[in-house]
Design a protein around this motif. Structure first.
Motif, PDB file in Angstrom:
ATOM      1  N   PHE B   8       0.814  -1.222   0.000  1.00  0.00           N
ATOM      2  CA  PHE B   8       0.000   0.000   0.000  1.00  0.00           C
ATOM      3  C   PHE B   8       0.847   1.272   0.000  1.00  0.00           C
ATOM      4  O   PHE B   8       0.505   2.250  -0.643  1.00  0.00           O
ATOM      5  CB  PHE B   8      -0.973  -0.015   1.192  1.00  0.00           C
ATOM      6  CG  PHE B   8      -0.300   0.083   2.543  1.00  0.00           C
ATOM      7  CD1 PHE B   8       0.021   1.314   3.093  1.00  0.00           C
ATOM      8  CD2 PHE B   8       0.028  -1.065   3.261  1.00  0.00           C
ATOM      9  CE1 PHE B   8       0.644   1.400   4.324  1.00  0.00           C
ATOM     10  CE2 PHE B   8       0.664  -0.980   4.493  1.00  0.00           C
ATOM     11  CZ  PHE B   8       0.977   0.255   5.027  1.00  0.00           C
ATOM     12  N   TRP B   9       2.004   1.249   0.709  1.00  0.00           N
ATOM     13  CA  TRP B   9       2.826   2.457   0.789  1.00  0.00           C
ATOM     14  C   TRP B   9       3.500   2.756  -0.539  1.00  0.00           C
ATOM     15  O   TRP B   9       3.747   3.879  -0.901  1.00  0.00           O
ATOM     16  CB  TRP B   9       3.844   2.356   1.927  1.00  0.00           C
ATOM     17  CG  TRP B   9       4.624   1.077   1.987  1.00  0.00           C
ATOM     18  CD1 TRP B   9       4.311  -0.032   2.718  1.00  0.00           C
ATOM     19  CD2 TRP B   9       5.833   0.763   1.297  1.00  0.00           C
ATOM     20  NE1 TRP B   9       5.252  -1.010   2.510  1.00  0.00           N
ATOM     21  CE2 TRP B   9       6.198  -0.551   1.649  1.00  0.00           C
ATOM     22  CE3 TRP B   9       6.650   1.469   0.393  1.00  0.00           C
ATOM     23  CZ2 TRP B   9       7.331  -1.184   1.138  1.00  0.00           C
ATOM     24  CZ3 TRP B   9       7.771   0.842  -0.112  1.00  0.00           C
ATOM     25  CH2 TRP B   9       8.103  -0.465   0.263  1.00  0.00           C
ATOM     26  N   MET B  14       5.376   6.195  -1.803  1.00  0.00           N
ATOM     27  CA  MET B  14       6.516   6.241  -0.879  1.00  0.00           C
ATOM     28  C   MET B  14       7.610   5.298  -1.363  1.00  0.00           C
ATOM     29  O   MET B  14       7.335   4.273  -1.982  1.00  0.00           O
ATOM     30  CB  MET B  14       6.082   5.807   0.530  1.00  0.00           C
ATOM     31  CG  MET B  14       5.160   6.775   1.211  1.00  0.00           C
ATOM     32  SD  MET B  14       4.658   6.161   2.830  1.00  0.00           S
ATOM     33  CE  MET B  14       6.020   6.707   3.844  1.00  0.00           C
ATOM     34  N   TYR B  16      11.041   2.770  -0.423  1.00  0.00           N
ATOM     35  CA  TYR B  16      11.321   1.833   0.659  1.00  0.00           C
ATOM     36  C   TYR B  16      11.992   2.545   1.834  1.00  0.00           C
ATOM     37  O   TYR B  16      11.691   2.275   2.987  1.00  0.00           O
ATOM     38  CB  TYR B  16      12.181   0.657   0.186  1.00  0.00           C
ATOM     39  CG  TYR B  16      12.468  -0.285   1.329  1.00  0.00           C
ATOM     40  CD1 TYR B  16      11.464  -1.130   1.797  1.00  0.00           C
ATOM     41  CD2 TYR B  16      13.691  -0.298   1.983  1.00  0.00           C
ATOM     42  CE1 TYR B  16      11.676  -1.967   2.881  1.00  0.00           C
ATOM     43  CE2 TYR B  16      13.911  -1.123   3.073  1.00  0.00           C
ATOM     44  CZ  TYR B  16      12.905  -1.964   3.510  1.00  0.00           C
ATOM     45  OH  TYR B  16      13.118  -2.780   4.589  1.00  0.00           O
ATOM     46  N   TYR B  19       9.449   4.362   3.818  1.00  0.00           N
ATOM     47  CA  TYR B  19       8.660   3.383   4.564  1.00  0.00           C
ATOM     48  C   TYR B  19       9.432   2.882   5.777  1.00  0.00           C
ATOM     49  O   TYR B  19       8.921   2.891   6.904  1.00  0.00           O
ATOM     50  CB  TYR B  19       8.282   2.214   3.650  1.00  0.00           C
ATOM     51  CG  TYR B  19       7.854   0.975   4.397  1.00  0.00           C
ATOM     52  CD1 TYR B  19       6.613   0.924   5.035  1.00  0.00           C
ATOM     53  CD2 TYR B  19       8.691  -0.136   4.493  1.00  0.00           C
ATOM     54  CE1 TYR B  19       6.231  -0.206   5.740  1.00  0.00           C
ATOM     55  CE2 TYR B  19       8.322  -1.256   5.192  1.00  0.00           C
ATOM     56  CZ  TYR B  19       7.087  -1.284   5.819  1.00  0.00           C
ATOM     57  OH  TYR B  19       6.719  -2.401   6.525  1.00  0.00           O
ATOM     58  N   ALA B  20      10.689   2.465   5.558  1.00  0.00           N
ATOM     59  CA  ALA B  20      11.499   1.884   6.633  1.00  0.00           C
ATOM     60  C   ALA B  20      11.744   2.900   7.739  1.00  0.00           C
ATOM     61  O   ALA B  20      11.699   2.560   8.924  1.00  0.00           O
ATOM     62  CB  ALA B  20      12.820   1.379   6.069  1.00  0.00           C
ATOM     63  N   ASN B  21      11.966   4.165   7.367  1.00  0.00           N
ATOM     64  CA  ASN B  21      12.209   5.193   8.370  1.00  0.00           C
ATOM     65  C   ASN B  21      10.941   5.552   9.146  1.00  0.00           C
ATOM     66  O   ASN B  21      10.994   5.821  10.339  1.00  0.00           O
ATOM     67  CB  ASN B  21      12.822   6.440   7.729  1.00  0.00           C
ATOM     68  CG  ASN B  21      14.298   6.245   7.474  1.00  0.00           C
ATOM     69  OD1 ASN B  21      15.070   6.057   8.390  1.00  0.00           O
ATOM     70  ND2 ASN B  21      14.690   6.223   6.212  1.00  0.00           N
ATOM     71  N   ARG B  22       9.818   5.551   8.443  1.00  0.00           N
ATOM     72  CA  ARG B  22       8.549   5.808   9.122  1.00  0.00           C
ATOM     73  C   ARG B  22       8.281   4.700  10.150  1.00  0.00           C
ATOM     74  O   ARG B  22       7.882   4.977  11.281  1.00  0.00           O
ATOM     75  CB  ARG B  22       7.406   5.861   8.098  1.00  0.00           C
ATOM     76  CG  ARG B  22       6.051   6.130   8.700  1.00  0.00           C
ATOM     77  CD  ARG B  22       5.895   7.585   9.036  1.00  0.00           C
ATOM     78  NE  ARG B  22       4.705   7.841   9.837  1.00  0.00           N
ATOM     79  CZ  ARG B  22       4.234   9.066  10.082  1.00  0.00           C
ATOM     80  NH1 ARG B  22       4.840  10.106   9.593  1.00  0.00           N
ATOM     81  NH2 ARG B  22       3.169   9.239  10.814  1.00  0.00           N
ATOM     82  N   ALA B  23       8.487   3.460   9.740  1.00  0.00           N
ATOM     83  CA  ALA B  23       8.258   2.327  10.636  1.00  0.00           C
ATOM     84  C   ALA B  23       9.189   2.394  11.842  1.00  0.00           C
ATOM     85  O   ALA B  23       8.771   2.158  12.974  1.00  0.00           O
ATOM     86  CB  ALA B  23       8.456   1.015   9.875  1.00  0.00           C
TER      87      ALA B  23
END
Lengths: 170, 73
Positions: B8-9, B14, B16, B19-23
């Motif tokens: 979805f991201w 977005m 990767y 995404y990885a930094n947001r997580a």
């Protein structure tokens, strides 16, 4: 790293000798008796060449365990619990935010993630409130927007963190 | 072929890294003290960039998010 005699004596590892020959690390041999674990976050090396019995990794395609002489494997990780099992000791549990896990042919496993924390360091009440905030943010954001995706990531991570500490979020 | 073959991201545009930094930031937000404050700075960065055209330096732009880093120069 891999001697010719070692590959001849080793029972099950003979077909893998050619893979082992081109593996990057030279810390373990083809007839290794344990998994060699390297677990890193950008600011710290949590395990560097540690001899462990098993590593249980939260892959995006499902959770899997790495034991000695596992076939080479690469997986993207989802937010979840990574377990490090030592012989005759309690498993060490880390919560990882995602990242990659690479298992080489010589039982060396590299796990690289942006953030990894001990389960004891997770605050269940913060997880609960962050989840609720993310859920309402996802509801308020426009469908298909980056804001919605970010809120959904927060929901996914907090749900997994909640699950790891025994909190059911809905 | 109803379900999309990607996450979805990614569909929302977005990368990767984003995404990885947001997580990772999301994990840091749910920690107990004192670790929470200790790791709070891990997700932050900032630097300045400028480009050169015909020997003239353009004004410096401050970059403090991955989104700006991709669009600055």
């Amino acid at each position: 790293m891999l001697s010719r005699t070692a590959s001849l004596v080793a029972r099950k590892v003979v077909p893998r000798a050619s893979f082992a020959a081109r593996a990057f690390s030279s810390e373990a041999t083809a007839d290794a008796t344990s998994v060699t674990l390297n677990l890193s976050v950008p600011y710290e090396s949590i395990y560097n060449g540690a001899a462990v019995e098993q590593v249980i990794i939260p892959g995006t395609e499902g959770e899997y365990g790495i034991t000695v002489n596992h076939v080479p494997y690469v997986a993207q990780m989802k937010p979840g619990v990574l377990q490090v099992l030592f012989e005759g000791a309690e498993p060490e549990k880390y919560f990882v935010a995602g990242g990659y896990a690479v298992t080489h042919a010589n039982s060396v496993t590299d796990v690289v993630c942006v953030e990894a924390v001990k389960l004891d360091d997770i605050d269940p009440s913060a997880v609960q409130s962050n989840y609720d905030a993310a859920k309402s943010a996802a509801g308020a954001a426009a469908s298909g927007s980056v804001e919605e995706a970010e809120a959904m990531i927060d929901m996914e991570v907090n749900k997994a963190m909640g699950l790891a500490v025994g909190l059911t979020l809905a | 072929m109803t379900a999309p073959a990607t996450s979805f991201w990614r569909i929302a545009g977005m990368t990767y890294l984003q995404y990885a930094n947001r997580a990772a930031g999301s994990v840091r937000a749910g920690l107990k003290e004192p670790l929470k404050s200790k790791l709070a700075a891990q997700g932050q960065f900032s630097y300045k960039v400028s480009s050169w055209t015909n020997g003239e330096q353009s004004p410096k732009i401050e970059i403090d998010t991955l989104d700006k880093a991709g669009k600055a120069v």
